[in-house]
Design an enzyme around this catalytic site. Structure first.
Site, PDB file in Angstrom:
ATOM      1  N   GLY A 162      39.589  36.759  43.100  1.00 29.12           N
ATOM      2  CA  GLY A 162      41.025  36.913  43.235  1.00 29.12           C
ATOM      3  C   GLY A 162      41.673  37.179  41.892  1.00 29.12           C
ATOM      4  CB  CYS A 163      44.862  38.818  41.003  1.00 28.35           C
ATOM      5  SG  CYS A 163      45.956  38.065  42.227  1.00 28.35           S
ATOM      6  CE1 TYR A 164      49.226  34.262  40.003  1.00 31.01           C
ATOM      7  CE2 TYR A 164      48.804  34.174  42.364  1.00 31.01           C
ATOM      8  CZ  TYR A 164      49.687  34.342  41.308  1.00 31.01           C
ATOM      9  OH  TYR A 164      51.019  34.578  41.564  1.00 31.01           O
ATOM     10  CB  ALA A 167      44.438  35.489  35.070  1.00 31.59           C
TER      11      ALA A 167
END
Length: 341
Positions: A162-164, A167
């Site tokens: 996932g994107c979060y 990061a």
């Protein structure tokens, strides 16, 4: 550069009409070792038959393709003609489609959350459906490209993070792997642009309604994903902001006693040879520097035993599409940055 047949792949993209799908299409079109068999959407989607450039006119000069409905005939064409399928579909749809293509011998790069968690019992509470593919779930490899290159290279099914989580993990894994973190809970605050909410109209992401707001408190589906990869308890709070794209994550962690700046420097040196990681000790990464770029920018600051680390990515690229390309590059034995720089 010319590539051998073993290094060249025919790929299909399913779910190509969304923000991630069109970015992935653009990257595939530009990649020297990939050929695009077709772009597909649900057979009954209102987007079927449309030109991708009609939905995303900013890419009209790059992408002149029709979106095809995924009929049974199209599925058979993909099975017989493609090497790899990218799934940019809803989580439950990916879980239904992936086994069909995997059984036909294709590789699947899934950009949904359908195969990210290890346990089927986590899916009803975090994703809202019963996961019926435990065997494939156990075989799926987590596609964080800089951290699991050998596993990704050998995998038939890759679950793109996932994107979060991308990061957060890129900022935290060096410190975790070096054994520098105390056992106390890690706090992660992250802000995403509105494209993180997808293309479908919703009041919560309408421009007139949106400002800066937290959501998914204590129950966001990316919380177990981050905790699973870190093997550490986390408190994660996502925020949606009124800018188009990008994520800035700020993480707060307690270090073990006597951890020094030199220890942290050594830990983050794991990224020294990574072409798509830009790291600077005292940096405070900014979203403007990563938008429409495949990079992750990382910085950290320490005071006593408190660590504050920052990570900035484009949620549609390193948080999704360009990371998927990195995974394919690993499977083809190419450089991680091939087709991205």
């Amino acid at each position: 550069m010319q590539y051998t047949a073993a290094q060249s792949q025919s790929v299909a993209i399913i779910g190509a009409s969304g923000y991630v799908g069109v970015e992935l299409t653009r990257l595939v079109q530009q990649h020297p070792a990939l050929s695009l068999l077709g772009c597909y959407v649900s057979e009954h989607s209102s987007d079927a038959g449309s030109l991708l450039s009609d939905l995303h006119p900013q890419y009209a000069h790059l992408v002149k393709l029709s979106l095809q409905g995924l009929s049974s005939q199209k599925k058979e064409l993909i099975k017989s003609s493609a090497d790899t399928v990218f799934l940019c579909t809803d989580h439950g749809v990916s879980v239904e489609l992936a086994p069909e293509f995997l059984a036909a011998g294709l590789k699947v790069i899934d950009l949904s959350g359908g195969f990210r968690l290890n346990a089927t019992e986590d899916y009803p509470s975090f994703y809202g459906f019963e996961h019926q593919q435990d065997s494939w779930l156990q075989q799926a490899v987590y596609g964080l490209a800089e951290w699991y290159p050998q596993e990704i290279a050998a995998a038939q099914l890759v679950a793109v993070p996932g994107c979060y989580p991308t990061a957060a993990l890129m900022a935290l894994l060096p410190v975790k792997q070096a054994g520098l973190l105390s056992c106390n809970k890690i706090i992660i605050n992250a802000v995403s642009g509105v494209t993180g909410a997808g293309r479908k109209a919703a009041l919560t992401s309408h421009g007139a309604e949106l400002s800066l707001q937290a959501y998914g408190l204590f129950e966001h589906r990316h919380t177990p994903e981050i905790a699973q990869q870190l093997q550490h308890e986390v408190l994660f709070t996502p925020h949606l902001a009124q800018f188009p794209r990008g994520i800035l994550a700020t993480v707060y962690a307690e270090l073990n006693d006597d951890v020094s700046d030199a220890d942290l420097d050594k830990a983050y040196q794991c990224y020294a040879d990574q072409p798509l990681v830009r790291f600077e000790k005292q940096a405070r990464p900014a979203i403007k520097n990563v938008v429409q770029q495949p990079f992750v920018d990382i910085g950290w600051h320490r005071q006593g035993n408190q660590l504050i680390a920052f990570s900035a990515i484009d949620n549609l690229l390193k948080g999704a599409a360009s990371q998927a390309i990195q995974c394919v590059n690993l499977q083809l034995g190419l450089a991680l940055e091939e087709g991205l720089l």
